[in-house]
Design an enzyme around this catalytic site. Structure first.
Site, PDB file in Angstrom:
ATOM      1  N   HIS A   1       6.072   5.656  11.368  1.00 52.78           N
ATOM      2  CA  HIS A   1       5.465   5.585  10.039  1.00 52.78           C
ATOM      3  C   HIS A   1       4.496   6.775   9.954  1.00 52.78           C
ATOM      4  O   HIS A   1       3.279   6.615  10.024  1.00 52.78           O
ATOM      5  CB  HIS A   1       4.729   4.258   9.887  1.00 52.78           C
ATOM      6  CG  HIS A   1       4.354   3.892   8.480  1.00 52.78           C
ATOM      7  ND1 HIS A   1       4.338   4.803   7.440  1.00 52.78           N
ATOM      8  CD2 HIS A   1       3.963   2.702   7.941  1.00 52.78           C
ATOM      9  CE1 HIS A   1       3.947   4.180   6.335  1.00 52.78           C
ATOM     10  NE2 HIS A   1       3.728   2.912   6.609  1.00 52.78           N
TER      11      HIS A   1
ATOM     12  N   LYS B   1      26.152  -3.294  -2.034  1.00 56.21           N
ATOM     13  CA  LYS B   1      27.622  -3.123  -2.068  1.00 56.21           C
ATOM     14  C   LYS B   1      28.126  -2.395  -0.833  1.00 56.21           C
ATOM     15  O   LYS B   1      29.304  -2.064  -0.743  1.00 56.21           O
ATOM     16  CB  LYS B   1      28.014  -2.320  -3.320  1.00 56.21           C
ATOM     17  CG  LYS B   1      27.552  -2.921  -4.622  1.00 56.21           C
ATOM     18  CD  LYS B   1      27.944  -2.007  -5.785  1.00 56.21           C
ATOM     19  CE  LYS B   1      27.345  -2.480  -7.092  1.00 56.21           C
ATOM     20  NZ  LYS B   1      27.502  -1.476  -8.163  1.00 56.21           N
TER      21      LYS B   1
ATOM     22  N   ARG C   1       0.807  -1.226   0.000  1.00 60.57           N
ATOM     23  CA  ARG C   1       0.000   0.000   0.000  1.00 60.57           C
ATOM     24  C   ARG C   1       0.834   1.267   0.000  1.00 60.57           C
ATOM     25  O   ARG C   1       0.555   2.201  -0.749  1.00 60.57           O
ATOM     26  CB  ARG C   1      -0.896   0.049   1.246  1.00 60.57           C
ATOM     27  CG  ARG C   1      -2.219  -0.627   1.107  1.00 60.57           C
ATOM     28  CD  ARG C   1      -2.679  -1.091   2.457  1.00 60.57           C
ATOM     29  NE  ARG C   1      -1.727  -2.073   2.948  1.00 60.57           N
ATOM     30  CZ  ARG C   1      -1.767  -3.364   2.606  1.00 60.57           C
ATOM     31  NH1 ARG C   1      -2.724  -3.818   1.861  1.00 60.57           N
ATOM     32  NH2 ARG C   1      -0.848  -4.219   3.031  1.00 60.57           N
ATOM     33  N   THR C   2       1.835   1.327   0.870  1.00 54.80           N
ATOM     34  CA  THR C   2       2.557   2.596   1.005  1.00 54.80           C
ATOM     35  C   THR C   2       3.254   2.949  -0.303  1.00 54.80           C
ATOM     36  O   THR C   2       3.119   4.059  -0.812  1.00 54.80           O
ATOM     37  CB  THR C   2       3.570   2.523   2.167  1.00 54.80           C
ATOM     38  OG1 THR C   2       2.874   2.112   3.346  1.00 54.80           O
ATOM     39  CG2 THR C   2       4.216   3.865   2.414  1.00 54.80           C
TER      40      THR C   2
ATOM     41  N   ARG D   1      11.577   3.931   2.654  1.00 52.28           N
ATOM     42  CA  ARG D   1      11.301   2.980   3.743  1.00 52.28           C
ATOM     43  C   ARG D   1      12.600   2.248   4.047  1.00 52.28           C
ATOM     44  O   ARG D   1      13.286   1.786   3.122  1.00 52.28           O
ATOM     45  CB  ARG D   1      10.218   1.986   3.337  1.00 52.28           C
ATOM     46  CG  ARG D   1      10.108   0.813   4.296  1.00 52.28           C
ATOM     47  CD  ARG D   1       8.884  -0.019   4.042  1.00 52.28           C
ATOM     48  NE  ARG D   1       7.672   0.713   4.388  1.00 52.28           N
ATOM     49  CZ  ARG D   1       6.453   0.171   4.401  1.00 52.28           C
ATOM     50  NH1 ARG D   1       6.290  -1.097   4.089  1.00 52.28           N
ATOM     51  NH2 ARG D   1       5.407   0.891   4.721  1.00 52.28           N
TER      52      ARG D   1
HETATM   53  N1  ASP Z   1       2.081  -1.691   6.664  1.00 47.76           N
HETATM   54  C1  ASP Z   1       2.379  -1.245   8.007  1.00 47.76           C
HETATM   55  C2  ASP Z   1       3.853  -0.934   8.161  1.00 47.76           C
HETATM   56  O1  ASP Z   1       4.564  -0.898   7.184  1.00 47.76           O
HETATM   57  C3  ASP Z   1       1.849  -2.159   9.040  1.00 47.76           C
HETATM   58  C4  ASP Z   1       2.456  -3.537   9.108  1.00 47.76           C
HETATM   59  O2  ASP Z   1       3.335  -3.895   8.317  1.00 47.76           O
HETATM   60  O3  ASP Z   1       2.040  -4.276  10.007  1.00 47.76           O
HETATM   61  O4  ASP Z   1       4.289  -0.691   9.259  1.00 47.76           O
END
Ligand code: ASP
Length: 322
Positions: free
Chosen positions: A147, A98, A68-69, A119
């Site tokens: 997050h 590397k 999703r993100t 991320r």
């Molecule tokens: N998608 C969310 C996160 O990246 C929640 C999860 O992974 O549980 O933190």
């Protein structure tokens, strides 16, 4: 607070965000502005939307899995008329393999893109690399830390579903120790008035001590409830989360959480107006038969993520000369 006041898009003195790495990078006023903007963007024509980020390039670097993100950020950039450069599975498929540091990546990618969405598996790595980034950085999940954009869309969902965030009773269930969405949500709820938080968690997966103390200092009302059904009964918002198995030291830690799964028989306990949220992915902590209940808001929540991320990108990059 990483907020600069500047004149953009003909709106003299408009506040806009720059880096969004922690929830401390925004305040209530920013959250309200973003929620209003997200609401506005969902009704705007595709053609008008496409002009907002025309010519912008946004890099998306994901060193940890995401559905999703990453896709909602990329969809948001595309719908606003910008372009994305991506490194999915960057831990394997980029020069991280590397041994390159994130700081060096920011220096370089910042020459190619107008903003970086990232991320990372290490909790503090994004914040450590931040000072050398020549462009705004958006944290799309940092280890077991924060997050912040998930918190924005969570609060937006609460407001959309219940009409307000102030004075609500919010029950947060699951992995409060490693769950970064929980950390960011609680910090963001602390910006609102009169929110009462009830925590339901396995003994070894409570909030980190530092965060607990930080939240207590904000005046956010927090208490633990061990009676799961009682916690469900009194909540306006139930925020269920997944046990972060990939971060657990001992998988036995997860077993206790099974008592906190939301099953169809629990629906009768919920208040008629209550809403169930979950950042997703869901594993087994909400039974699929719950999905058809009107109070299950988690798929609407995921959709809201698109509009909130559009609002955030527009706030940071909209109206900027390129
Ligand atoms: N998608 C969310 C996160 O990246 C929640 C999860 O992974 O549980 O933190």
């Amino acid at each position: 607070m990483a907020v600069v006041s500047m004149s953009a898009g003909g709106q003299a003195g408009r506040r806009r965000l720059y880096h969004v790495v922690s929830t401390l990078d925004f305040g209530r006023e920013d959250v309200e502005r973003l929620m209003d903007k997200a609401e506005q963007l969902r009704t705007e024509s595709r053609e008008r939307l496409r002009r907002r980020l025309e010519g912008a390039v946004v890099a998306s670097l994901f060193y940890e899995p995401s559905t999703r993100t990453r896709l909602s950020f990329e969809a948001a950039v595309t719908r606003l008329g910008g372009r994305t450069l991506g490194a999915e599975n960057a831990r394997e498929n980029s020069s991280a393999k590397k041994g390159e540091s994130l700081a060096d990546v920011f220096r370089v990618v910042g020459c190619y893109a107008d903003a970086i969405v990232v991320r990372h598996h290490e909790t503090d790595e994004i914040a450590r690399a931040l000072p050398v980034s020549p462009v705004p950085v958006i944290n799309a999940g940092a280890g077991s830390g924060e997050h912040p954009t998930q918190a924005l869309l969570d609060v937006y969902t609460i407001r959309r579903e219940l009409g307000q965030v102030d004075d609500l009773s919010v029950c947060v269930i699951g992995d409060l120790k490693y769950g970064r969405t929980v950390h960011s949500l609680l910090r963001t709820l602390a910006y609102f008035r009169g929110v009462r938080v009830t925590l339901v968690y396995p003994q070894s997966l409570g909030l980190p001590d530092g965060l607990r103390a930080e939240l207590a200092a904000t005046g956010l009302i927090i208490r633990r409830e061990t009676d799961f059904r009682q916690a469900l009964r009194s909540a306006d918002v139930i925020y269920q989360t997944r046990i972060q198995r990939e971060r657990l030291l001992d998988p036995a830690e997860a077993r206790e959480a099974e008592a906190f799964h939301i099953l169809p028989e629990h629906l009768a306990d919920l208040q008629p107006h209550a809403r169930i949220l979950h950042p997703l992915p869901r594993v087994s902590e909400i039974h699929p038969a719950v999905d058809d209940d009107e109070r299950a808001a988690y798929f609407r929540q995921a959709e809201n993520g698109l509009y909130m991320r559009m609002a955030l990108l527009d706030d940071i990059l909209g109206g900027v000369e390129r």
